[in-house]
Design an enzyme around this catalytic site. Structure first.
Site, PDB file in Angstrom:
ATOM      1  N   GLY A 130       1.085  -1.434  -0.084  1.00 21.79           N
ATOM      2  CA  GLY A 130       0.102   0.357  -0.101  1.00 21.79           C
ATOM      3  C   GLY A 130       0.410   1.375   0.229  1.00 21.79           C
ATOM      4  N   SER A 132       1.651   3.177  -3.050  1.00 18.69           N
ATOM      5  CA  SER A 132       1.322   4.093  -4.403  1.00 18.69           C
ATOM      6  C   SER A 132      -0.687   4.855  -4.181  1.00 18.69           C
ATOM      7  CB  SER A 132       1.113   3.673  -5.636  1.00 18.69           C
ATOM      8  OG  SER A 132       2.887   3.293  -6.386  1.00 18.69           O
ATOM      9  N   GLU A 248      12.646  -5.154  -1.957  1.00 20.59           N
ATOM     10  CA  GLU A 248      11.428  -5.002  -2.575  1.00 20.59           C
ATOM     11  C   GLU A 248      12.299  -5.543  -4.044  1.00 20.59           C
ATOM     12  OE1 GLU A 248       8.071  -3.129  -5.419  1.00 20.59           O
ATOM     13  OE2 GLU A 248       8.476  -2.442  -3.270  1.00 20.59           O
TER      14      GLU A 248
END
Length: 383
Positions: A130, A132, A248
């Site tokens: 959560g 963008s 990421e």
């Protein structure tokens, strides 16, 4: 300032696991066509994730005290590399294993760790990202979603977008503003774990060019959160999300998105010696790029093993890796067009079409090329 990427190698004890993983995944994917395998870390298959969890291949880097493997990032690298190379459907557990779990392990409360981490390791809790928001582009500091104190909890309102697999996930870790305004930039941002089944949460899938609906928009309409939904320290969300982005962007998935397509093309060439001879230069180009990118990814993994947070280095690998991934379908389409009278390989064509349709998104997910290059420039002292 960015530090040099050290030469590194996968330790023998981690490398020894590769044969076992390869044997398992080859058998599991034996009858799956390449156009399906090409989806790999976008392929959502909870049953497959459960099989991996049973073998200890989910939550490998998480602490043993919370159900994890307590292993190094190199051990996870070997498993992930083989899964991606085979085109295994890892999307169900992917985000929780890669970043949500490590984030909770580093910043979460003891209660959060004991509740979420065992579920992640057992492939029973799936997370989405959560970060963008609509109208914010890649400027995460300008998020408008807000959580306000109410009694002994919070009330969350706002929207998130590009939340991969949200319709199938149990939780989202949302970066939202808890104080100040967008003008305050990094100050006043916090992270919350939100149960997606909570009242006030609406998930709307977004269909892409390939006909899939991985991406979603999430609406938070006065969602009530308990105080223990807050991850880490209020107002420190920017530092936390920066560390999360290093996880990421650092994995081998940032160089292997086109690997099944490349493998399918190689199999096609093996059946046509004349075409293979004309594609030697292109094959050499792909091989050289992949070898260098893999070494860079291993070096970033080494930094993670040393307890560092290689934010800029991971951004560099992600940017170069995305460029490589996107070049494969483009160059292969040109190579195939050079032989218009050749017999068509239906599986190769379907796999290529899928890759061409989805490839534009590869330079968006995990940070756009422009944002990453700005980070790299700052790391090099150029801005």
């Amino acid at each position: 300032m960015i530090s040099p990427l050290p030469l590194a190698a996968i330790p023998p004890n981690c490398e020894a696991r590769r044969e076992q993983v390869t044997a398992f995944v080859r058998e599991a994917m034996r009858t799956v066509p390449p156009e399906i395998r090409a989806r790999s870390w976008m392929g959502f298959d909870p049953a497959f994730s459960h099989q991996l969890a049973e073998r200890g291949w989910v939550g490998m880097t998480l602490p043993k005290a919370y159900g994890g493997g307590g292993e190094s990032h190199f051990a996870r690298f070997v498993v992930v590399e083989e899964l991606l190379a085979a085109g295994a459907p890892v999307s169900a557990h992917w985000i929780a294993d890669r970043q949500s779990g490590p984030l909770i392990a580093k910043y979460g409360t003891e209660t959060q760790k004991r509740f979420y981490l065992p579920k992640i390791c057992n492939a029973q809790a799936f997370f989405c990202i959560g970060m963008s928001e609509p109208n914010s582009g890649s400027d995460l500091a300008s998020v408008g979603s807000r959580a306000q104190r109410r009694g002994d909890g919070w009330v969350l309102s706002g929207r998130k977008i590009w939340t991969t697999n949200a319709p199938h996930c149990h939780y989202i870790i949302a970066l939202v503003r808890t104080s100040g305004s967008a003008a305050d930039r990094h100050a006043g941002l916090s992270q919350f774990i939100v149960d997606l089944s909570s009242p006030g949460v609406t998930v709307r899938p977004i269909h892409d060019l390939a006909g899939d609906a991985h991406f979603s928009e999430i609406f938070f309409d006065d969602v009530l959160l308990s105080d223990d939904a807050l991850v880490g320290t209020e107002g420190q969300g920017w530092d936390q999300v920066t560390a999360e982005l290093a996880f990421e962007r650092s994995g081998p998935e940032r160089i292997y998105s086109s690997i099944v397509l490349l493998e399918t093309w190689l199999n096609y060439l093996r059946g046509a010696a004349s075409r293979e001879a004309n594609c030697i230069a292109l094959l050499g180009r792909f091989t050289a790029h992949l070898a260098v990118l893999r070494e860079m990814s291993i070096s970033v993994t080494h930094k993670l093993c040393m307890g560092e947070s290689p934010v800029v280095e991971a951004a560099l690998v992600k940017d170069l890796g995305t460029e490589f991934e996107q070049s494969i379908p483009t160059l292969l389409a040109d190579a195939l067009a050079a032989f218009p009278d050749a017999a068509e390989d239906a599986a190769l064509t379907r796999t290529l079409v899928y890759a061409q349709q989805i490839a534009p998104s590869w330079s968006l997910r995990g940070g756009t090329r422009e944002i990453l290059r700005g980070m790299i420039a700052r790391g090099l002292g150029l801005r």
